[in-house]
Design an enzyme around this catalytic site. Sequence first.
Site, PDB file in Angstrom:
ATOM      1  N   ASN A  11       0.865  -1.187   0.000  1.00 61.11           N
ATOM      2  CA  ASN A  11       0.000   0.000   0.000  1.00 61.11           C
ATOM      3  C   ASN A  11       0.897   1.231   0.000  1.00 61.11           C
ATOM      4  O   ASN A  11       1.497   1.567   1.022  1.00 61.11           O
ATOM      5  CB  ASN A  11      -0.891  -0.026   1.257  1.00 61.11           C
ATOM      6  CG  ASN A  11      -1.684   1.256   1.436  1.00 61.11           C
ATOM      7  OD1 ASN A  11      -1.812   2.056   0.503  1.00 61.11           O
ATOM      8  ND2 ASN A  11      -2.222   1.451   2.626  1.00 61.11           N
ATOM      9  N   GLU A 102      -6.746   4.515   8.011  1.00 55.01           N
ATOM     10  CA  GLU A 102      -6.546   5.957   7.773  1.00 55.01           C
ATOM     11  C   GLU A 102      -7.805   6.575   7.175  1.00 55.01           C
ATOM     12  O   GLU A 102      -8.163   7.712   7.489  1.00 55.01           O
ATOM     13  CB  GLU A 102      -5.314   6.158   6.871  1.00 55.01           C
ATOM     14  CG  GLU A 102      -4.029   5.910   7.642  1.00 55.01           C
ATOM     15  CD  GLU A 102      -2.848   5.444   6.817  1.00 55.01           C
ATOM     16  OE1 GLU A 102      -2.885   5.535   5.574  1.00 55.01           O
ATOM     17  OE2 GLU A 102      -1.872   4.968   7.432  1.00 55.01           O
ATOM     18  N   GLU A 172      -5.251  -5.277  10.509  1.00 56.55           N
ATOM     19  CA  GLU A 172      -4.246  -4.243  10.738  1.00 56.55           C
ATOM     20  C   GLU A 172      -4.547  -3.530  12.053  1.00 56.55           C
ATOM     21  O   GLU A 172      -5.350  -2.581  12.081  1.00 56.55           O
ATOM     22  CB  GLU A 172      -4.272  -3.217   9.605  1.00 56.55           C
ATOM     23  CG  GLU A 172      -3.992  -3.805   8.242  1.00 56.55           C
ATOM     24  CD  GLU A 172      -3.459  -2.749   7.281  1.00 56.55           C
ATOM     25  OE1 GLU A 172      -2.320  -2.894   6.852  1.00 56.55           O
ATOM     26  OE2 GLU A 172      -4.168  -1.776   7.004  1.00 56.55           O
ATOM     27  N   GLY A 178       2.430   1.997  10.892  1.00 60.84           N
ATOM     28  CA  GLY A 178       3.373   3.112  10.777  1.00 60.84           C
ATOM     29  C   GLY A 178       4.062   3.487  12.071  1.00 60.84           C
ATOM     30  O   GLY A 178       4.693   4.545  12.161  1.00 60.84           O
TER      31      GLY A 178
HETATM   32  C1  PEP Z   1      -0.749   0.085   6.199  1.00 57.31           C
HETATM   33  O1  PEP Z   1      -0.940   1.280   6.252  1.00 57.31           O
HETATM   34  O2  PEP Z   1      -1.556  -0.649   5.614  1.00 57.31           O
HETATM   35  C2  PEP Z   1       0.451  -0.455   6.841  1.00 57.31           C
HETATM   36  C3  PEP Z   1       0.470  -1.720   7.148  1.00 57.31           C
HETATM   37  O3  PEP Z   1       1.462   0.437   7.111  1.00 57.31           O
HETATM   38  P1  PEP Z   1       2.900   0.116   7.750  1.00 57.31           P
HETATM   39  O4  PEP Z   1       3.407  -1.158   7.115  1.00 57.31           O
HETATM   40  O5  PEP Z   1       3.746   1.296   7.389  1.00 57.31           O
HETATM   41  O6  PEP Z   1       2.700  -0.045   9.209  1.00 57.31           O
END
Ligand code: PEP
Length: 256
Positions: A11, A102, A172, A178
């Site tokens: 992503n 997000e 997630e 992040g």
């Molecule tokens: C995401 O935003 O889907 C994600 C997993 O971000 P990150 O790997 O940067 O934590």
Amino acid sequence: MTTSRKLVAGNWKMNLLREEALALTAEIKGMMTTDVSSACQIILFPPFVHLTSIVQLCSDNTRIAVGAQDCSEFSFGAYTGQVSAEMIKSCGATHVLIGHSERRALCAESNEMVRMKIQQALKSGLTPVLCIGESLAQRENGLAFSTVNHQLEEGLFSLPATDVAKVIIAYEPVWAIGTGLSATPEQAQEMHAYIRGQIAKHIGDKAAAFSSILYGGSCTPENAPSLFSKPDIDGGLIGGASLKSRPFIDIVKAIG
Ligand code: PEP
């Protein structure tokens, strides 16, 4: 692209100018041939404006699919700035992220909107990748499982079983996205097993065994092997580490 339980998705969020996006795609494409076993499949989620170019660049590689980061809950009309699932499909994309945390936080996307978007995606022949996960406060208050279940109940389970079976899930935890603070393999496995169990209640054990449930949240080349070794973790949705070819491909290699 053939459907497989094991996959890694990148992503890119709102990153990469056109030339950068094309260069990254070309690097990933090359490394998919030289570095990665032929069983591995990936999905790239670039910003909307790069979709057509990246679809074209990947059109001769059946192991790389391309998707959009969101779609409208409506089919067409006076929704300035929105992009419909059918438009995405017409660009040659095959997948769409829906309900990323997000978007839930910044764009106030409700479970009801998420469900409508999944319906639009399926109607257009796109495979939705539904993102779910609890916040830190919810986990600390013992609400992680009920939060995820609520997102599934309202966002997905009112759809017919045949539709539920087509949806890829990305677990997630919001606190891991992040932040550099990944869920432990045990925490992720516990939630993935729970999600698969909830899916099984709606579509049956056999079909649920074929559902892809990806883990997302600070996934790196270092932690991917232990996360992906868990029985209910079918791959990853990668944010930050998908913006450079080497770490992304090293994560892809971890699915074996
Ligand atoms: C995401 O935003 O889907 C994600 C997993 O971000 P990150 O790997 O940067 O934590």
